[in-house]
Structures are given as structure tokens and as C-alpha cells.
Design a protein around this motif. Structure first.
Motif, short mmCIF file in Angstrom:
data_model
loop_
_atom_site.label_atom_id
_atom_site.label_comp_id
_atom_site.label_asym_id
_atom_site.label_seq_id
_atom_site.Cartn_x
_atom_site.Cartn_y
_atom_site.Cartn_z
N PRO A 1 -29.59 -32.23 -10.25
CA PRO A 1 -29.41 -30.82 -9.58
C PRO A 1 -29.44 -29.09 -9.63
CG PRO A 1 -27.74 -31.43 -11.59
CD PRO A 1 -28.69 -32.04 -11.44
N THR A 2 -31.04 -29.66 -10.05
CA THR A 2 -31.44 -28.06 -11.25
C THR A 2 -33.02 -28.13 -10.46
OG1 THR A 2 -32.69 -29.44 -12.76
CG2 THR A 2 -30.31 -27.40 -12.63
N GLY A 3 -33.63 -29.03 -9.75
CA GLY A 3 -35.15 -29.13 -9.36
C GLY A 3 -35.92 -29.58 -10.63
N GLN A 4 -35.51 -29.59 -11.71
CA GLN A 4 -36.07 -30.38 -12.82
C GLN A 4 -35.35 -31.18 -12.94
OE1 GLN A 4 -39.14 -28.99 -14.25
NE2 GLN A 4 -39.39 -28.02 -11.68
N PRO A 5 -36.24 -32.31 -14.08
CA PRO A 5 -35.40 -33.86 -14.36
C PRO A 5 -35.00 -32.76 -15.92
CG PRO A 5 -38.14 -33.38 -14.73
CD PRO A 5 -37.40 -32.49 -14.45
N THR A 6 -33.47 -33.59 -15.72
CA THR A 6 -32.11 -33.35 -16.51
C THR A 6 -31.26 -34.62 -17.29
OG1 THR A 6 -30.65 -34.35 -15.04
CG2 THR A 6 -31.31 -31.46 -14.60
N GLY A 7 -32.26 -36.23 -16.77
CA GLY A 7 -32.12 -36.47 -17.36
C GLY A 7 -32.96 -36.71 -18.69
N PRO A 8 -32.96 -38.18 -19.29
CA PRO A 8 -34.32 -39.11 -19.78
C PRO A 8 -35.38 -40.00 -18.55
CG PRO A 8 -32.60 -40.24 -20.08
CD PRO A 8 -31.52 -39.44 -19.36
N VAL A 9 -36.45 -39.99 -19.57
CA VAL A 9 -37.58 -40.59 -18.43
C VAL A 9 -37.84 -41.97 -19.27
CG1 VAL A 9 -39.74 -40.42 -18.19
CG2 VAL A 9 -39.12 -38.26 -18.33
N VAL A 10 -37.51 -42.35 -17.63
CA VAL A 10 -37.44 -44.24 -18.47
C VAL A 10 -38.31 -44.55 -17.97
CG1 VAL A 10 -34.73 -43.94 -18.30
CG2 VAL A 10 -35.86 -44.51 -15.92
N PHE A 11 -39.64 -44.39 -16.60
CA PHE A 11 -40.74 -44.86 -17.19
C PHE A 11 -41.88 -43.75 -15.95
CE2 PHE A 11 -37.55 -47.96 -15.30
CZ PHE A 11 -37.81 -48.96 -16.24
N SER A 12 -43.15 -44.67 -17.01
CA SER A 12 -44.15 -43.02 -16.73
C SER A 12 -45.49 -43.80 -16.80
CB SER A 12 -44.23 -41.94 -17.84
OG SER A 12 -44.19 -42.12 -19.09
N GLY A 13 -46.54 -43.34 -16.22
CA GLY A 13 -47.80 -43.70 -15.84
C GLY A 13 -48.67 -42.48 -15.90
N THR A 14 -49.82 -42.31 -16.50
CA THR A 14 -50.98 -41.37 -15.67
C THR A 14 -51.76 -41.42 -15.04
OG1 THR A 14 -50.48 -40.06 -18.09
CG2 THR A 14 -52.01 -39.50 -16.61
N LEU A 15 -52.40 -41.25 -14.20
CA LEU A 15 -53.71 -41.14 -13.20
C LEU A 15 -55.25 -40.50 -13.76
CD1 LEU A 15 -52.56 -39.28 -10.21
CD2 LEU A 15 -51.91 -41.62 -10.74
#
Length: 218
Positions: free
Chosen positions: A204-218
């Protein structure tokens, strides 16, 4: 004797087609969570086969097609030969193939290739394979060992440039492949691609409000 790479390639193809069953499938899924190269190989097969999934629908040829086929046939003789029947079958098959395949080739999606694998801190929760076109304007996210989420939650995709705030790229289907466009967001080297768990409908804010559950870096 086939090499390990050949065997893994065959297993990836069978998994993507849905023909890998039983213990072999379970063992393959365990390896996917541990072997990034195998996950990327599966991603290539899923990308290759994706355009054929539900890409064609049965269609009834319009009357003008039948008329054109009739006019293209040789004059009918009193005693029809086997050759005439073969010619008719070939002509009908060619006409129907054109009706089915022309829409497919004119509406094909951009060619995608693996871009990055998104991992979870908990290896048992699976992975996501992110495929992209050559300009990184179209993304396809493919879940490996998809997990259900609560009905009041959504998964949201973010691009996080180095030293900058996260930029939302849209919502992701938790159980099947999702295709998104990046708009004006540049996915340059060093950018982190992440999926967060958000309230239903997204942050609702335009930014993450919950936990990051998956990620990877290019």
C-alpha cells in the motif's frame, strides 16, 4: 555412453513437459534447489516450450477457404483415383495448417533466456527462474517447487538498483509462470531482483512492507 550433461538436459526437458513422474521427479526437484546450473537448464526448456502452451485453439475454417481449396483442385473425374484423394488430403491439411499456424507465428512472444535465479534463505521453499528478452523489457518468472500463500497475501516483484530505493515491477502469481514488463526500469548489473510477501493486492506504500522471500543479483 551419455554424459551427465546430456542426462540432465533430458531430465529438464521431461520435467518441463510434465512427463517426469514419481521418485525421479522428486529427486530432480531436490537437485533444483541445490544446483543453479540445473535450474537454469530447466528455465531454458520452460522458455522454449512456453509459447506452445495453450497457444492454439480449434478453429472452423471460413467458407471462403473451402471455396478456394475446391477451385485449386484438378477437375473431378468420374472415376476418382487414389492420387486425387491424396491430393485432396494434402490440400486440406495445408489449408488447415495455415489457418492454425499463421496466427501463432504472428503473435509470438519475444524470445526469452535465463537472466537470474531468485533463491530463498530456506532452500526447502524453492526458487524462481527469471527469464528476459534481449533488452530486458519483458520478464518471465517461473516458480520451481511453487508454494501456496495465504489468500490475504500477494507476491510482489521489485527491482532494487545499487544504492537506490526498490521499484515495483508488479505482482507475481505464486503457483504459475508470470510475464511482466519493466517499463522504464533499467535492469543493469548490480541490480537486485526480489520478491516480497505483501498484503493482498500489493504494497500500500509503494515500497516493500513485508519480508523479502526470494532474491538474486544481476
Amino acid at each position: 555412453m551419455k554424459s551427465r550433461q546430456d542426462i540432465d538436459n533430458a531430465l529438464s526437458a521431461q520435467y518441463a513437459l510434465g512427463t517426469l513422474r514419481g521418485n525421479a521427479r522428486l529427486h530432480f526437484e531436490k537437485r533444483l534447489a541445490q544446483e543453479q546450473e540445473l535450474a537454469q537448464q530447466l528455465g531454458r526448456w520452460q522458455t522454449l516450450l512456453a509459447p506452445f502452451e495453450n497457444s492454439t485453439q480449434p478453429q472452423i475454417p471460413p467458407e471462403r477457404v473451402w471455396k478456394k481449396l475446391e477451385l485449386s483442385l484438378p477437375p473431378q473425374k468420374t472415376t476418382a483415383s487414389i492420387w486425387n484423394w491424396n491430393y485432396l488430403g494434402w490440400a486440406l491439411a495445408a489449408g488447415l495448417a495455415a489457418i492454425v499456424l499463421v496466427p501463432y507465428f504472428t503473435s509470438r512472444s519475444p524470445e526469452l533466456s535465463p537472466l537470474v535465479v531468485l533463491n530463498s534463505s530456506d532452500a526447502t521453499k524453492g526458487q524462481w527462474i527469471v527469464n528476459a528478452d534481449s533488452e530486458r523489457k519483458t520478464l518471465q518468472l517461473v516458480p520451481v517447487q511453487p508454494r501456496e500463500i495465504a489468500a490475504n497475501n500477494s507476491l510482489q516483484l521489485w527491482a532494487i538498483p545499487s544504492g537506490a530505493k526498490p521499484i515495483s515491477l508488479g505482482l507475481v502469481n505464486a503457483s504459475q509462470s508470470t510475464q511482466l514488463t519493466t517499463g522504464n526500469v533499467a535492469l543493469s548489473p548490480g541490480t537486485t531482483i526480489a520478491i516480497s510477501l505483501e498484503p493482498q493486492g500489493g504494497s500500500p506504500t509503494g515500497q516493500p512492507t513485508g519480508p523479502v522471500v526470494f532474491s538474486g543479483t544481476l
